[in-house]
Scaffold this motif. Structure first.
Motif, short mmCIF file in Angstrom:
data_model
loop_
_atom_site.label_atom_id
_atom_site.label_comp_id
_atom_site.label_asym_id
_atom_site.label_seq_id
_atom_site.Cartn_x
_atom_site.Cartn_y
_atom_site.Cartn_z
N VAL A 95 39.91 14.27 -103.21
CA VAL A 95 39.25 15.54 -102.90
C VAL A 95 38.34 15.27 -101.71
O VAL A 95 37.53 14.34 -101.73
CB VAL A 95 38.43 16.07 -104.09
N TYR A 96 38.47 16.08 -100.68
CA TYR A 96 37.71 15.92 -99.45
C TYR A 96 36.99 17.23 -99.18
O TYR A 96 37.62 18.28 -99.10
CB TYR A 96 38.64 15.57 -98.29
N LYS A 97 35.65 17.18 -99.08
CA LYS A 97 34.85 18.38 -98.88
C LYS A 97 34.06 18.27 -97.58
O LYS A 97 33.63 17.20 -97.19
CB LYS A 97 33.87 18.58 -100.02
N VAL A 98 33.86 19.44 -96.96
CA VAL A 98 32.97 19.56 -95.81
C VAL A 98 31.86 20.51 -96.24
O VAL A 98 32.14 21.61 -96.73
CB VAL A 98 33.72 20.12 -94.57
N VAL A 99 30.61 20.07 -96.10
CA VAL A 99 29.46 20.86 -96.51
C VAL A 99 28.66 21.21 -95.25
O VAL A 99 28.16 20.32 -94.56
CB VAL A 99 28.57 20.09 -97.51
N VAL A 100 28.54 22.50 -94.98
CA VAL A 100 27.80 22.99 -93.80
C VAL A 100 26.50 23.61 -94.27
O VAL A 100 26.49 24.42 -95.20
CB VAL A 100 28.64 24.01 -93.02
N THR A 101 25.40 23.24 -93.62
CA THR A 101 24.10 23.82 -93.90
C THR A 101 23.64 24.60 -92.67
O THR A 101 23.79 24.11 -91.54
CB THR A 101 23.06 22.73 -94.22
N GLY A 102 23.09 25.77 -92.87
CA GLY A 102 22.64 26.58 -91.76
C GLY A 102 22.10 27.90 -92.23
O GLY A 102 21.66 28.07 -93.36
N GLU A 103 22.13 28.88 -91.33
CA GLU A 103 21.67 30.23 -91.70
C GLU A 103 22.65 31.27 -91.22
O GLU A 103 23.50 31.03 -90.40
CB GLU A 103 20.27 30.52 -91.18
#
Length: 103
Positions: A95-103
């Motif tokens: 399982v490969y995840k990309v986590v983006v933080t922002g607004e």
């Protein structure tokens, strides 16, 4: 019979030899979180978006683990950082995840 042992030994050596990659890889099990990108953007209202891909037996893979998908899932327009999350068991299930933080 000796040929079977030779092929088996070659397979074991191949699986155990290290390769230089940007993703930490464990032969038996991998579970790692790592930074992928940071921007100069900043703010106070943080949102998180996640996208995911799955792999079976190293033969088939599906999903959309792109930054664009993570932004869309988190309703993010301004990106602060992008992190990766990898989990792989014996090369059978990943399982490969990309986590983006922002607004």
């Amino acid at each position: 019979m000796k040929k079977i042992y030779l092929v088996f030994a070659a397979c074991v050596v191949f699986m155990l030899m290290g390769c230089a990659t940007i993703i930490p890889i464990g032969t038996l099990y991998t579970e790692a979180k790592m930074p992928m990108m940071v921007t100069s953007n900043s703010g106070t209202s943080l949102k998180t978006g996640v996208s995911q891909c799955t792999s079976m037996f190293g033969l088939v893979a599906w999903g959309d683990c792109s930054i664009a998908a993570a932004k869309r899932n988190g309703k993010i327009t301004k990106v602060y950082s992008v992190d990766g999350d990898v989990k792989n068991i014996l090369g059978i299930y990943g399982v490969y995840k990309v986590v983006v933080t922002g607004e």
